[in-house]
Design a protein around this motif. Structure first.
Motif, PDB file in Angstrom:
ATOM      1  N   LEU A   1     -12.310 -32.575 -48.728  1.00  0.00           N
ATOM      2  CA  LEU A   1     -13.628 -31.845 -48.477  1.00  0.00           C
ATOM      3  C   LEU A   1     -13.877 -31.862 -47.041  1.00  0.00           C
ATOM      4  O   LEU A   1     -14.306 -30.694 -46.413  1.00  0.00           O
ATOM      5  CB  LEU A   1     -14.476 -32.228 -49.462  1.00  0.00           C
ATOM      6  CG  LEU A   1     -14.281 -32.307 -50.923  1.00  0.00           C
ATOM      7  CD1 LEU A   1     -15.423 -32.962 -51.627  1.00  0.00           C
ATOM      8  CD2 LEU A   1     -14.196 -30.868 -51.449  1.00  0.00           C
ATOM      9  N   GLY A   2     -13.690 -32.909 -46.484  1.00  0.00           N
ATOM     10  CA  GLY A   2     -14.181 -32.869 -45.047  1.00  0.00           C
ATOM     11  C   GLY A   2     -13.345 -31.916 -44.254  1.00  0.00           C
ATOM     12  O   GLY A   2     -14.149 -31.661 -43.272  1.00  0.00           O
ATOM     13  N   SER A   3     -12.098 -31.709 -44.399  1.00  0.00           N
ATOM     14  CA  SER A   3     -11.378 -30.831 -43.499  1.00  0.00           C
ATOM     15  C   SER A   3     -12.053 -29.578 -43.637  1.00  0.00           C
ATOM     16  O   SER A   3     -11.975 -28.764 -42.649  1.00  0.00           O
ATOM     17  CB  SER A   3      -9.838 -30.941 -43.802  1.00  0.00           C
ATOM     18  OG  SER A   3      -9.953 -30.403 -45.168  1.00  0.00           O
ATOM     19  N   LYS A   4     -12.204 -29.040 -44.631  1.00  0.00           N
ATOM     20  CA  LYS A   4     -12.990 -27.967 -44.831  1.00  0.00           C
ATOM     21  C   LYS A   4     -14.272 -27.740 -44.265  1.00  0.00           C
ATOM     22  O   LYS A   4     -14.584 -26.553 -43.503  1.00  0.00           O
ATOM     23  CB  LYS A   4     -13.215 -27.354 -46.296  1.00  0.00           C
ATOM     24  CG  LYS A   4     -11.590 -27.397 -47.106  1.00  0.00           C
ATOM     25  CD  LYS A   4     -11.744 -27.316 -48.541  1.00  0.00           C
ATOM     26  CE  LYS A   4     -10.465 -26.869 -49.093  1.00  0.00           C
ATOM     27  NZ  LYS A   4      -9.429 -27.945 -48.764  1.00  0.00           N
ATOM     28  N   ILE A   5     -15.161 -28.871 -44.194  1.00  0.00           N
ATOM     29  CA  ILE A   5     -16.354 -28.628 -43.497  1.00  0.00           C
ATOM     30  C   ILE A   5     -16.089 -28.535 -42.100  1.00  0.00           C
ATOM     31  O   ILE A   5     -16.843 -27.929 -41.295  1.00  0.00           O
ATOM     32  CB  ILE A   5     -17.162 -29.963 -43.974  1.00  0.00           C
ATOM     33  CG1 ILE A   5     -17.655 -29.878 -45.466  1.00  0.00           C
ATOM     34  CG2 ILE A   5     -18.414 -30.202 -42.918  1.00  0.00           C
ATOM     35  CD1 ILE A   5     -18.356 -31.015 -45.740  1.00  0.00           C
ATOM     36  N   LEU A   6     -15.232 -29.348 -41.616  1.00  0.00           N
ATOM     37  CA  LEU A   6     -15.108 -29.232 -40.111  1.00  0.00           C
ATOM     38  C   LEU A   6     -14.302 -27.950 -39.607  1.00  0.00           C
ATOM     39  O   LEU A   6     -14.828 -27.388 -38.684  1.00  0.00           O
ATOM     40  CB  LEU A   6     -13.629 -30.506 -39.654  1.00  0.00           C
ATOM     41  CG  LEU A   6     -14.389 -31.675 -39.841  1.00  0.00           C
ATOM     42  CD1 LEU A   6     -13.054 -32.696 -39.526  1.00  0.00           C
ATOM     43  CD2 LEU A   6     -15.510 -32.134 -38.679  1.00  0.00           C
ATOM     44  N   ALA A   7     -13.663 -27.293 -40.403  1.00  0.00           N
ATOM     45  CA  ALA A   7     -13.131 -25.999 -40.157  1.00  0.00           C
ATOM     46  C   ALA A   7     -14.313 -24.890 -39.935  1.00  0.00           C
ATOM     47  O   ALA A   7     -14.395 -24.061 -39.065  1.00  0.00           O
ATOM     48  CB  ALA A   7     -12.192 -25.625 -41.078  1.00  0.00           C
ATOM     49  N   ILE A   8     -15.388 -25.125 -41.127  1.00  0.00           N
ATOM     50  CA  ILE A   8     -16.352 -24.095 -41.039  1.00  0.00           C
ATOM     51  C   ILE A   8     -17.436 -24.328 -40.003  1.00  0.00           C
ATOM     52  O   ILE A   8     -17.838 -23.452 -39.380  1.00  0.00           O
ATOM     53  CB  ILE A   8     -16.997 -24.145 -42.527  1.00  0.00           C
ATOM     54  CG1 ILE A   8     -15.864 -23.716 -43.722  1.00  0.00           C
ATOM     55  CG2 ILE A   8     -18.416 -23.578 -42.509  1.00  0.00           C
ATOM     56  CD1 ILE A   8     -16.592 -24.018 -44.934  1.00  0.00           C
ATOM     57  N   MET A   9     -17.286 -25.898 -39.600  1.00  0.00           N
ATOM     58  CA  MET A   9     -18.409 -26.141 -38.240  1.00  0.00           C
ATOM     59  C   MET A   9     -17.846 -25.304 -37.164  1.00  0.00           C
ATOM     60  O   MET A   9     -18.411 -24.742 -36.309  1.00  0.00           O
ATOM     61  CB  MET A   9     -18.362 -27.450 -38.327  1.00  0.00           C
ATOM     62  CG  MET A   9     -19.175 -28.450 -39.113  1.00  0.00           C
ATOM     63  SD  MET A   9     -19.079 -30.010 -38.948  1.00  0.00           S
ATOM     64  CE  MET A   9     -20.029 -30.965 -39.908  1.00  0.00           C
ATOM     65  N   LEU A  10     -16.405 -25.335 -36.868  1.00  0.00           N
ATOM     66  CA  LEU A  10     -15.826 -24.633 -35.875  1.00  0.00           C
ATOM     67  C   LEU A  10     -16.237 -23.293 -35.912  1.00  0.00           C
ATOM     68  O   LEU A  10     -16.442 -22.968 -34.783  1.00  0.00           O
ATOM     69  CB  LEU A  10     -14.408 -24.955 -36.079  1.00  0.00           C
ATOM     70  CG  LEU A  10     -13.545 -24.174 -34.884  1.00  0.00           C
ATOM     71  CD1 LEU A  10     -13.946 -24.849 -33.437  1.00  0.00           C
ATOM     72  CD2 LEU A  10     -12.118 -24.522 -34.983  1.00  0.00           C
ATOM     73  N   LEU A  11     -16.084 -22.600 -37.044  1.00  0.00           N
ATOM     74  CA  LEU A  11     -16.423 -21.092 -37.165  1.00  0.00           C
ATOM     75  C   LEU A  11     -17.928 -20.749 -36.916  1.00  0.00           C
ATOM     76  O   LEU A  11     -18.106 -19.888 -36.116  1.00  0.00           O
ATOM     77  CB  LEU A  11     -16.159 -20.728 -38.551  1.00  0.00           C
ATOM     78  CG  LEU A  11     -15.815 -19.134 -38.579  1.00  0.00           C
ATOM     79  CD1 LEU A  11     -14.600 -19.145 -37.762  1.00  0.00           C
ATOM     80  CD2 LEU A  11     -15.341 -18.762 -40.017  1.00  0.00           C
ATOM     81  N   SER A  12     -18.901 -21.727 -37.212  1.00  0.00           N
ATOM     82  CA  SER A  12     -20.212 -21.571 -36.977  1.00  0.00           C
ATOM     83  C   SER A  12     -20.559 -21.614 -35.368  1.00  0.00           C
ATOM     84  O   SER A  12     -21.298 -21.009 -35.156  1.00  0.00           O
ATOM     85  CB  SER A  12     -20.981 -22.791 -38.089  1.00  0.00           C
ATOM     86  OG  SER A  12     -20.829 -22.521 -39.272  1.00  0.00           O
ATOM     87  N   VAL A  13     -19.855 -22.555 -34.766  1.00  0.00           N
ATOM     88  CA  VAL A  13     -20.017 -22.883 -33.251  1.00  0.00           C
ATOM     89  C   VAL A  13     -19.800 -21.724 -32.760  1.00  0.00           C
ATOM     90  O   VAL A  13     -20.348 -21.248 -31.752  1.00  0.00           O
ATOM     91  CB  VAL A  13     -19.388 -24.260 -32.940  1.00  0.00           C
ATOM     92  CG1 VAL A  13     -19.390 -24.223 -31.225  1.00  0.00           C
ATOM     93  CG2 VAL A  13     -20.153 -25.367 -33.527  1.00  0.00           C
ATOM     94  N   LEU A  14     -18.342 -21.148 -33.199  1.00  0.00           N
ATOM     95  CA  LEU A  14     -17.978 -20.049 -32.234  1.00  0.00           C
ATOM     96  C   LEU A  14     -18.872 -18.800 -32.486  1.00  0.00           C
ATOM     97  O   LEU A  14     -19.152 -18.072 -31.286  1.00  0.00           O
ATOM     98  CB  LEU A  14     -16.622 -19.507 -33.046  1.00  0.00           C
ATOM     99  CG  LEU A  14     -15.974 -18.254 -32.633  1.00  0.00           C
ATOM    100  CD1 LEU A  14     -15.600 -18.285 -31.163  1.00  0.00           C
ATOM    101  CD2 LEU A  14     -14.793 -17.917 -33.674  1.00  0.00           C
ATOM    102  N   SER A  15     -19.598 -18.448 -33.591  1.00  0.00           N
ATOM    103  CA  SER A  15     -20.524 -17.530 -33.808  1.00  0.00           C
ATOM    104  C   SER A  15     -21.750 -17.812 -32.967  1.00  0.00           C
ATOM    105  O   SER A  15     -22.316 -16.595 -32.387  1.00  0.00           O
ATOM    106  CB  SER A  15     -20.845 -17.460 -35.414  1.00  0.00           C
ATOM    107  OG  SER A  15     -21.805 -16.522 -35.480  1.00  0.00           O
ATOM    108  N   ALA A  16     -22.317 -18.915 -32.986  1.00  0.00           N
ATOM    109  CA  ALA A  16     -23.324 -19.264 -32.231  1.00  0.00           C
ATOM    110  C   ALA A  16     -23.271 -19.022 -30.811  1.00  0.00           C
ATOM    111  O   ALA A  16     -24.068 -18.732 -30.026  1.00  0.00           O
ATOM    112  CB  ALA A  16     -23.920 -20.656 -32.640  1.00  0.00           C
ATOM    113  N   VAL A  17     -22.092 -19.397 -30.235  1.00  0.00           N
ATOM    114  CA  VAL A  17     -21.492 -19.272 -28.883  1.00  0.00           C
ATOM    115  C   VAL A  17     -21.799 -17.816 -28.366  1.00  0.00           C
ATOM    116  O   VAL A  17     -22.224 -17.447 -27.481  1.00  0.00           O
ATOM    117  CB  VAL A  17     -20.318 -19.987 -28.570  1.00  0.00           C
ATOM    118  CG1 VAL A  17     -19.916 -19.482 -27.117  1.00  0.00           C
ATOM    119  CG2 VAL A  17     -20.558 -21.601 -28.497  1.00  0.00           C
TER     120      VAL A  17
END
Length: 340
Positions: free
Chosen positions: A199-215
Motif C-alpha cells: 500500500l505504501g508504494s502506491k501512496i508514495l507514487a500518488i504523492m509524487l503526482l500531487s507534488v508535480l501538479s502543485a509545482v
C-alpha cells in the motif's frame, strides 16, 4: 528494497497509463484559467441593513438605493446579517444634534470595501444636508482579516486544497481495485512481502503526482509569493491522508462501483471547508473539525505569512495523524480480508 521496487513498479504503471501526462495537462489548463478566465477581484452585490432612529433611517433609505432593508432593532439587523454573508449594516442614532453612524461588517471584507461603504453612507447623509458625527465600525464576527486574498489566489488555494485529496482518493481507489480485480493483491499476500509496503508504494507514487501538479500550478501563477517548503509539506500530507482514507474504505469492498458512495460522501465532507474561502462567515463547528479546514488556513499562510507558524503546523500534523491512523487500519484490514 522491496518498497523501492514496488514504488518503481507503480510509477512505471502510472507513466504507462499516462497519468503523469493527464495530471500535467489538467494543471496546465488550471494555469490558463487562472491567467485568462479568472478576474483579479470578484465583488457581488451587497445587501445593506439599516436600523436606529426612525427619522434618520427613513431619510437614509429615501436617499439611498432601493436595496436597503430596514430592521426594527439592532438585534434583528445582526441576525439578518448572519444569514447573509455578503451584507453589511448601518446603525443611525443622534448624538449632540448630529447623526452618529455605526457601520457593521462581518469582519472578512477587504479594507477598500469598508472605505467605500463609509464614503457612500457619508454621501447619502450629506446629501440630506446633515453633518455627521465621527463614524464607528463594528464587526459582527471577530475582527477584519489582516490579508484578504485576491480572488484568483483564493481559487488557487482551493485547487491546491482539493487537488491532493481528490487525486489521492480516486487514484488510490482505482489502483487498489485494479490490483484486486487482477488478483495481484491476493497473490502478493502469500509472498514474504508486507501489505504495508504494498500500500505504501502506491501512496508514495500518488504523492509524487500531487507534488508535480502543485509545482506546475503554483510555479506558473505566483512563484514568488509562496513559501515552497511549507507548500510541499501541506500537499504531501494532504495527498497521504487522501490516499490512506481511500485505501481504508476500499478495504471493505471488492469492486469500485460498490465503494463509490462512501468514497463520494467522505470526499464531499473533506472539500466542504472550501466554502469558507469565498464566504468566511460560513464556519460551523463540524467544518472546523475537518483536517482540510486547517490545511486551508495553512495554505493561506504560505501565500500571505502572518507569523502564525502554529497554523501551518496544525495544517500539516492533523492530516498526517489521520493519514497514519487510516494507513495502519487499512493495512490490518487488507491482511485479514486477503487471508479469508
Amino acid at each position: 528494497m522491496r518498497l523501492r521496487g514496488l514504488f518503481v513498479k507503480d510509477v512505471a504503471l502510472m507513466w504507462r497509463n499516462r497519468l503523469f501526462a493527464i495530471e500535467a495537462l489538467i494543471a496546465a489548463l488550471m494555469v490558463l484559467v487562472y491567467h485568462f478566465a479568472l478576474p483579479e477581484t470578484f465583488d457581488t452585490a451587497s445587501t445593506l441593513y439599516a436600523t436606529g432612529d426612525d427619522a434618520l433611517v427613513q431619510a437614509f433609505a429615501q436617499a439611498g438605493s432601493p436595496g436597503i432593508v430596514v430592521t426594527e432593532t439592532r438585534e434583528a439587523l445582526e441576525e439578518a446579517m448572519r444569514g447573509d454573508p455578503t451584507s453589511y449594516g448601518i446603525v443611525l442614532t443622534m448624538q449632540d444634534g448630529r447623526p452618529a453612524v455605526e457601520l457593521v461588517f462581518h469582519g472578512n471584507e477587504p479594507e477598500r470595501i469598508v472605505e467605500t461603504a463609509m464614503l457612500e453612507v457619508s454621501a447619502m447623509l450629506d446629501g440630506g444636508g446633515r453633518e455627521t458625527a465621527e463614524a464607528q465600525i463594528r464587526y459582527v464576527y471577530g475582527h477584519p482579516l489582516d490579508h484578504k486574498l485576491p480572488f484568483r489566489v483564493t481559487v488557487l488555494v482551493a485547487l491546491l486544497l482539493t487537488e491532493p485529496v481528490l487525486l489521492g482518493f480516486f487514484f488510490a481507489a482505482t489502483m487498489i481495485f485494479s490490483e484486486k480485480e487482477e488478483g495481484t493483491a491476493r497473490a502478493y499476500s502469500v509472498t514474504p512481502g508486507s501489505i504495508t509496503a504494498f500500500l505504501g508504494s502506491k501512496i508514495l507514487a500518488i504523492m509524487l503526482l500531487s507534488v508535480l501538479s502543485a509545482v506546475i500550478m503554483t510555479g506558473l501563477t505566483v512563484p514568488g509569493s509562496v513559501h515552497w517548503g511549507w507548500l510541499a509539506a501541506i500537499v504531501v500530507t494532504g495527498s497521504f491522508m487522501g490516499s490512506a482514507l481511500a485505501m481504508l474504505l476500499s478495504a471493505f469492498f471488492d469492486r469500485l462501483s460498490a465503494a463509490m458512495m462512501p468514497l463520494s460522501v467522505v470526499l464531499v465532507l473533506m472539500t466542504l471547508p472550501m466554502a469558507a474561502l469565498f464566504a468566511p462567515s460560513i464556519s460551523p463547528i463540524f467544518m472546523r473539525l475537518l483536517p482540510t479546514w486547517h490545511q486551508m488556513f495553512a495554505l493561506r499562510e504560505c501565500f500571505f505569512p502572518t507569523g502564525r507558524t502554529g497554523v501551518i503546523g496544525l495544517g500539516i500534523l492533523y492530516p498526517l495523524a489521520i493519514g497514519v491512523a487510516a494507513y495502519a487500519a487499512a493495512s490490518g484490514i487488507f491482511v485479514r480480508r486477503l487471508k479469508d
